[in-house]
Write an enzyme that holds these catalytic residues in place. Structure first.
Site, mmCIF file in Angstrom:
data_model
loop_
_atom_site.group_PDB
_atom_site.id
_atom_site.type_symbol
_atom_site.label_atom_id
_atom_site.label_comp_id
_atom_site.label_asym_id
_atom_site.label_seq_id
_atom_site.Cartn_x
_atom_site.Cartn_y
_atom_site.Cartn_z
ATOM 1 N N CYS A 54 -21.885 -5.319 -11.218
ATOM 2 C CA CYS A 54 -23.154 -4.631 -10.988
ATOM 3 C C CYS A 54 -23.115 -3.231 -11.584
ATOM 4 O O CYS A 54 -24.148 -2.650 -11.882
ATOM 5 C CB CYS A 54 -23.460 -4.582 -9.499
ATOM 6 S SG CYS A 54 -22.067 -4.045 -8.510
ATOM 7 N N GLU A 87 -29.141 -4.209 -3.068
ATOM 8 C CA GLU A 87 -28.372 -3.686 -4.201
ATOM 9 C C GLU A 87 -28.582 -4.708 -5.297
ATOM 10 O O GLU A 87 -28.221 -5.873 -5.143
ATOM 11 C CB GLU A 87 -26.912 -3.589 -3.747
ATOM 12 C CG GLU A 87 -26.106 -2.634 -4.537
ATOM 13 C CD GLU A 87 -25.110 -3.382 -5.356
ATOM 14 O OE1 GLU A 87 -25.363 -3.509 -6.569
ATOM 15 O OE2 GLU A 87 -24.121 -3.844 -4.798
HETATM 16 P P1 NDP Z 1 -29.769 -14.255 -7.085
HETATM 17 O O1 NDP Z 1 -30.642 -13.147 -6.724
HETATM 18 O O2 NDP Z 1 -30.366 -15.537 -7.512
HETATM 19 O O3 NDP Z 1 -28.769 -14.601 -5.903
HETATM 20 C C1 NDP Z 1 -28.165 -13.619 -5.092
HETATM 21 C C2 NDP Z 1 -27.915 -14.191 -3.730
HETATM 22 O O4 NDP Z 1 -29.146 -14.532 -3.130
HETATM 23 C C3 NDP Z 1 -27.101 -15.474 -3.741
HETATM 24 O O5 NDP Z 1 -26.298 -15.529 -2.610
HETATM 25 C C4 NDP Z 1 -28.173 -16.530 -3.673
HETATM 26 O O6 NDP Z 1 -27.702 -17.755 -3.169
HETATM 27 C C5 NDP Z 1 -29.133 -15.886 -2.731
HETATM 28 N N1 NDP Z 1 -30.470 -16.421 -2.793
HETATM 29 C C6 NDP Z 1 -31.181 -16.752 -3.880
HETATM 30 N N2 NDP Z 1 -32.397 -17.181 -3.498
HETATM 31 C C7 NDP Z 1 -32.441 -17.130 -2.155
HETATM 32 C C8 NDP Z 1 -33.415 -17.462 -1.185
HETATM 33 N N3 NDP Z 1 -34.605 -17.927 -1.534
HETATM 34 N N4 NDP Z 1 -33.118 -17.284 0.112
HETATM 35 C C9 NDP Z 1 -31.925 -16.809 0.492
HETATM 36 N N5 NDP Z 1 -30.960 -16.493 -0.397
HETATM 37 C C10 NDP Z 1 -31.215 -16.642 -1.702
HETATM 38 O O7 NDP Z 1 -28.840 -13.689 -8.152
HETATM 39 P P2 NDP Z 1 -27.746 -14.450 -8.997
HETATM 40 O O8 NDP Z 1 -26.522 -14.450 -8.189
HETATM 41 O O9 NDP Z 1 -28.192 -15.765 -9.523
HETATM 42 O O10 NDP Z 1 -27.674 -13.471 -10.209
HETATM 43 C C11 NDP Z 1 -28.833 -13.318 -11.023
HETATM 44 C C12 NDP Z 1 -28.891 -11.945 -11.606
HETATM 45 O O11 NDP Z 1 -28.854 -10.944 -10.578
HETATM 46 C C13 NDP Z 1 -27.744 -11.590 -12.474
HETATM 47 O O12 NDP Z 1 -27.881 -12.168 -13.726
HETATM 48 C C14 NDP Z 1 -27.835 -10.094 -12.455
HETATM 49 O O13 NDP Z 1 -28.805 -9.644 -13.341
HETATM 50 C C15 NDP Z 1 -28.255 -9.778 -11.053
HETATM 51 N N6 NDP Z 1 -27.113 -9.430 -10.224
HETATM 52 C C16 NDP Z 1 -26.934 -8.150 -9.887
HETATM 53 C C17 NDP Z 1 -25.854 -7.787 -9.146
HETATM 54 C C18 NDP Z 1 -25.648 -6.404 -8.692
HETATM 55 O O14 NDP Z 1 -24.717 -6.159 -7.934
HETATM 56 N N7 NDP Z 1 -26.431 -5.445 -9.074
HETATM 57 C C19 NDP Z 1 -24.829 -8.722 -8.737
HETATM 58 C C20 NDP Z 1 -25.126 -10.074 -9.139
HETATM 59 C C21 NDP Z 1 -26.240 -10.399 -9.824
HETATM 60 P P3 NDP Z 1 -27.451 -19.035 -4.112
HETATM 61 O O15 NDP Z 1 -26.346 -18.682 -5.009
HETATM 62 O O16 NDP Z 1 -27.124 -20.097 -3.154
HETATM 63 O O17 NDP Z 1 -28.748 -19.263 -4.845
#
Ligand code: NDP
Length: 679
Positions: A297, A258
């Site tokens: 989201c 998602e």
């Molecule tokens: P990320 O994709 O960076 O992170 C989402 C999750 O993935 C976090 O728990 C993060 O952990 C984890 N993660 C990141 N890299 C890895 C990896 N290599 N291996 C395992 N887990 C990983 O998204 P962000 O939270 O930084 O948000 C960035 C953008 O995503 C937002 O600006 C928005 O555009 C979108 N977003 C969309 C959402 C939705 O529901 N549609 C919700 C939130 C964000 P950690 O925090 O430790 O890096």
């Protein structure tokens, strides 16, 4: 200030950060508040612990046991929300935002607890769809059944809803009977940690049902197998990186994503400024853009309005934004708090700058924002921003870039098909809303746009008081969307539970299918009860127990009497000639409802006993007409039993009515409540 040392929960132990750690700052003041890190965690041991400890205990429970467990956890959390609200302020959330996250998460658990008990059997296997008859004589049948995956669910969550994000995945997972390893986004993980600590402290969840990672996932994904699931919420970039992990691909590990979504809201062509729909559109859109500082989201990113309404909409939205007090989420009067981190602020401003290359800024300031409260200079605050896109047909950034903050773009449309085209240019979204009072607009938009959107939310003057909001994913309804939104699906009632189960097509004889599903399947052997089933308690009744009644002759007097008594003098029962002219009937026939009444008269045991009430009747069908002179008899079979309270349960009976030639004339499912003990 001492930093919170955030702890992972692995194999039944709380483990603090070590090795390479990450500092976490308050979104409001910018000061360091916590430290997290998962270096040194043994991820294989976590997977093993989930599979060896949590999974077997969860699977030994029935759906109803697990539903009761969810209810107990939700109740426990519900009574301990205050400290969670306090922590939540540090994420930049106002109290109203926190309620969406904290109360919304707990509420989702309550809904799953209730759905588990109302819509799932009190057993270990869930039937999906109807029985399929695969043979002429009914000796070989098929039924789809879902059973819990024999693995672990890895939940990787986003920063914006540290509690709801966890609980909305956890509730269906645990209800399915699958243990979970939760990895929250680090920047707001202190709230998730506090919630998991409460759940563990409650002692309600079995050992191994939940584990927590505060930091990176290390080599966890390399250790997953075909019975495991990864459920991810976050950016498209991370989703595509994680799902292309070699091990995930090689083992066909389920990956539910998602991710980014350019959700749209459409002002119907009928909604002129003097209609309630216009005000509703402005109110919903401004609320969606500023709630949680736009970090939802489902937040509205693109607003499609008739060309001639663009000016009115920008003016009305600006007037609402003027009244939005921004600042310390805990301060009196604040309506919009901070973004979750300075990194997010940087990201939002960068994305807004990209949008500004093809759109005009109609409201807001990319550089400055007036704040309510003290000591906020280093907080992650931004102003709401409204852009106007003059050329939405040629623009590309506005349809492909999500600024994950209080940022939206208004664009004009010429006609409905143009509005649909613009909606779909987002390449797939979680939700699109349409504010209209015109049913034909709703119908056309559904046919043109539904395939691109996981949820379509229509609202107008009739529904506005009770509607749940464009931005609220409800546990009852599907959350997820095609294309850019990740192609995944969460929630949606029991559907969400089946994402953690395997659907298997099970084929075999009626006796075998009855034993597998714990539900009587037509054609299976009957069991002769020692006494009339209506005299037997819920606990005594066995699936398959059957009573075969005596026969009763149906007379013309019966039909006449019933017709005049009830007023149902429909010609097929009263007029021989007219009835015979009807292709369905040989002449006058008995009323179907008369036959049902005769059935009850034939199978009932009249004395007081364990049967407390008749609560309904399902799937009634009449196969053959019954005429005066025919004889009918009934078989009544215990089909399914479900505990409802501490005192009684629901018994579903399969009822068959036959004529004197042993032909089936009617069939239905009868629902009764039956006491556990004799009263
Ligand atoms: P990320 O994709 O960076 O992170 C989402 C999750 O993935 C976090 O728990 C993060 O952990 C984890 N993660 C990141 N890299 C890895 C990896 N290599 N291996 C395992 N887990 C990983 O998204 P962000 O939270 O930084 O948000 C960035 C953008 O995503 C937002 O600006 C928005 O555009 C979108 N977003 C969309 C959402 C939705 O529901 N549609 C919700 C939130 C964000 P950690 O925090 O430790 O890096």
């Amino acid at each position: 200030m001492t930093l919170m040392q955030l702890e992972s929960f692995t194999a039944g132990q709380w483990v603090g950060p070590s090795g390479k750690t990450r500092k976490i700052c308050s979104a409001v003041t910018g000061e360091e508040i916590a430290v997290a890190g998962s270096d040194g965690l043994d991820f294989q041991a976590m997977v093993d612990y989930a599979k060896q400890k949590g999974g077997p205990v969860l699977r030994a429970m029935t759906f109803h046991d697990r539903a009761r467990m969810l209810k107990a956890v939700a109740t426990y959390l519900n009574e301990r929300r205050e400290p969670l609200y306090e922590l939540s302020y540090k994420t930049g959330a106002t109290l109203a935002d926190s309620k969406v996250d904290i109360d919304g998460g707990i509420g989702t658990m309550f809904v799953y607890a209730s759905k588990g008990r109302r819509e799932m059997p009190d057993g270990h296997i869930y039937p999906d769809g109807d029985l399929e008859v695969l043979s002429r004589n009914g000796t070989f049948l098929g039924q789809h059944y879902c059973t819990p995956l024999l693995g672990v669910a890895v939940h990787i969550n986003a920063f914006n809803f540290p509690m709801w994000g966890m609980l909305e995945k956890l509730a269906p997972t645990l209800l399915a009977g699958v243990p979970a390893i939760v990895k929250p986004a680090t920047s707001t993980s202190y709230l998730t940690e506090a919630c998991v600590k409460l759940m563990v402290e409650s002692g309600i969840l079995p050992d191994g049902a939940i584990q927590l990672i505060m930091g990176g996932t290390g080599d966890l994904l390399d250790r997953l197998e075909c019975q495991d699931v990864v459920s991810f919420t976050g950016s498209a970039k991370t989703a595509s990186y994680l799902k292309s992990n070699d091990n995930i691909l090689k083992n066909g590990v389920r990956f539910v994503a998602e991710q980014d979504s350019l959700n749209a809201s459409v002002l119907g062509p009928d909604a002129s400024p003097d209609t309630p729909e216009f005000d509703l559109f402005i109110k919903e859109a401004s609320r969606e853009i500023t709630a949680k500082a736009g970090q939802k989201c489902t937040a509205i990113r693109r607003m499609m309005v008739p060309n001639e309404r663009v000016k009115d909409v920008i003016a009305a939205m600006s007037a609402r934004f003027d009244k939005t007090v921004i600042g310390d989420p805990a301060a009196e009067g604040t309506r919009m708090g901070a973004l979750a981190s300075l990194d997010q602020k940087r990201d939002v401003l960068e994305k807004a700058a990209e949008i500004a290359t093809e759109c005009e800024l109609a409201y807001g300031d990319q550089d400055a924002v007036q704040l309510n409260g003290e000591g906020l200079a280093n907080g992650a605050f931004v102003s709401p921003m409204l852009f106007h896109c003059k050329n939405p047909d040629t623009a590309t950034i506005v349809h492909s870039t999500e600024a994950f903050g209080p940022v939206a773009t208004v664009m004009g449309y010429r006609d409905l098909s143009h509005a649909i085209e613009l909606m779909n240019k987002g390449g797939g979204s979680l939700v699109a809303s349409v504010i209209t009072y015109d049913p034909s607009v709703a119908q056309q938009l559904t046919m043109g746009a539904a395939a691109f959107h996981g949820r379509l939310y229509f609202n107008n003057r009739d529904s506005m008081k009770e509607s749940t909001g464009h931005g609220s994913p409800l546990p009852h309804m599907v959350h997820g969307g095609p294309g850019r939104a990740g192609g995944g699906e969460e929630l949606g009632g029991v559907r969400g539970v089946t994402h953690y189960m395997q659907r298997t097509a099970i084929q075999g004889s009626p006796d075998l299918l009855t034993a597998i599903g714990g539900t009587y399947v037509k054609g299976a052997k009957f069991i002769e009860p020692p006494a009339h089933p209506f005299t037997r308690t819920f606990n005594e009744l066995q699936i398959g127990e059957t009573v075969h009644t005596a026969s009763r002759k149906v007379t013309l007097e019966d039909i006449e009497h019933f017709a005049h008594f009830t007023g149902d003098t429909f010609y097929a029962h009263m007029d021989e000639e007219a009835a015979a002219a009807n292709p369905f009937f040989p002449g006058r026939v008995a009323h179907g409802y008369l036959l049902l009444s005769f059935a009850a008269g034939l199978f009932v045991e009249p004395n007081p006993g364990p049967v407390l009430a008749n609560t309904g009747l399902n799937d009634l069908s009449f196969q053959k007409p019954v005429s005066a002179g025919d004889e009918v008899r009934v078989s009544l079979t215990v089909k399914r039993k479900t505990i409802r309270t501490d005192e009684y349960g629901e018994v579903r009976w399969h009822v068959n009515m036959f004529n004197q030639d042993d032909e089936q004339v009617a069939e239905y499912e009868l629902l009764t409540m039956v006491a556990f003990e004799r009263t």
